[in-house]
Design an enzyme around this catalytic site. Sequence first.
Site, PDB file in Angstrom:
ATOM      1  N   GLY A   1      43.014  43.518  35.048  1.00  0.00           N
ATOM      2  CA  GLY A   1      42.928  44.903  35.494  1.00  0.00           C
ATOM      3  C   GLY A   1      41.479  45.325  35.573  1.00  0.00           C
ATOM      4  O   GLY A   1      40.729  44.872  36.417  1.00  0.00           O
ATOM      5  N   TYR A   2      41.057  46.217  34.681  1.00  0.00           N
ATOM      6  CA  TYR A   2      39.692  46.758  34.663  1.00  0.00           C
ATOM      7  C   TYR A   2      39.379  47.435  35.990  1.00  0.00           C
ATOM      8  O   TYR A   2      38.361  47.153  36.611  1.00  0.00           O
ATOM      9  CB  TYR A   2      38.643  45.669  34.380  1.00  0.00           C
ATOM     10  CG  TYR A   2      38.710  45.060  33.008  1.00  0.00           C
ATOM     11  CD1 TYR A   2      38.153  45.712  31.905  1.00  0.00           C
ATOM     12  CD2 TYR A   2      39.325  43.826  32.813  1.00  0.00           C
ATOM     13  CE1 TYR A   2      38.221  45.140  30.644  1.00  0.00           C
ATOM     14  CE2 TYR A   2      39.386  43.252  31.554  1.00  0.00           C
ATOM     15  CZ  TYR A   2      38.829  43.912  30.478  1.00  0.00           C
ATOM     16  OH  TYR A   2      38.883  43.340  29.240  1.00  0.00           O
ATOM     17  N   HIS A   3      40.273  48.286  36.429  1.00  0.00           N
ATOM     18  CA  HIS A   3      39.994  49.035  37.640  1.00  0.00           C
ATOM     19  C   HIS A   3      40.920  50.246  37.724  1.00  0.00           C
ATOM     20  O   HIS A   3      41.886  50.354  36.969  1.00  0.00           O
ATOM     21  CB  HIS A   3      40.165  48.145  38.892  1.00  0.00           C
ATOM     22  CG  HIS A   3      41.546  47.606  39.057  1.00  0.00           C
ATOM     23  ND1 HIS A   3      41.905  46.326  38.706  1.00  0.00           N
ATOM     24  CD2 HIS A   3      42.681  48.190  39.520  1.00  0.00           C
ATOM     25  CE1 HIS A   3      43.179  46.136  38.947  1.00  0.00           C
ATOM     26  NE2 HIS A   3      43.691  47.257  39.441  1.00  0.00           N
ATOM     27  N   ALA A   4      40.588  51.139  38.663  1.00  0.00           N
ATOM     28  CA  ALA A   4      41.484  52.243  39.036  1.00  0.00           C
ATOM     29  C   ALA A   4      41.693  52.123  40.542  1.00  0.00           C
ATOM     30  O   ALA A   4      41.016  51.345  41.224  1.00  0.00           O
ATOM     31  CB  ALA A   4      40.860  53.585  38.682  1.00  0.00           C
TER      32      ALA A   4
END
Length: 131
Positions: free
Chosen positions: A47-50
């Site tokens: 992930g590590y995102h929007a």
Amino acid sequence: MKAKFIEFDIKGDERGKLIAIEQFKDVPFEIKRVYYIFDTKSRVRRGYHAHKNLQQVAICVSGSCKFLLDDGKERVENIILDSPNKGLFIDKMIWREMYDFSEDCVLLVLASEHYNESDYIRDSDEYRRML
Ligand code: T46
């Protein structure tokens, strides 16, 4: 921000169980894409995102994993997905990380848009600025 769970009805009989998911009825958007994450190596964090516009519902159809969600005001950790009838609604502009994948985890994701790399915000400082 509370984690928003969606509980899906389980249709069952003596043969086993079945869950059906329909757009606008069981999830609050048109489903344009489905993908799934599996065989995740132990201790991997993804992930590590929007997303600027994407809405999604994540379901662990097998095994379990955890989510961290952050909307810029509140950070909620250790959101456990461990049941095929439990969906996690993730709205646009929410930072997400996924971790603690069990060996048998199959994480199914229903998405409101087609894949578009320019919809990702992968830099946390940029994410905070955009908020
Ligand atoms: C999200 C979380 C929950 C595609 O080609 N098409 C797709 O539809 C997707 C989702 C990914 N990809 C490619 C892009 C990368 O080369 O698959 C590779 C892995 O994707 P990514 O590093 O973005 O995977 P995660 O686990 O960090 O994030 C994914 C989704 O991308 C994201 O939208 O919210 O799962």
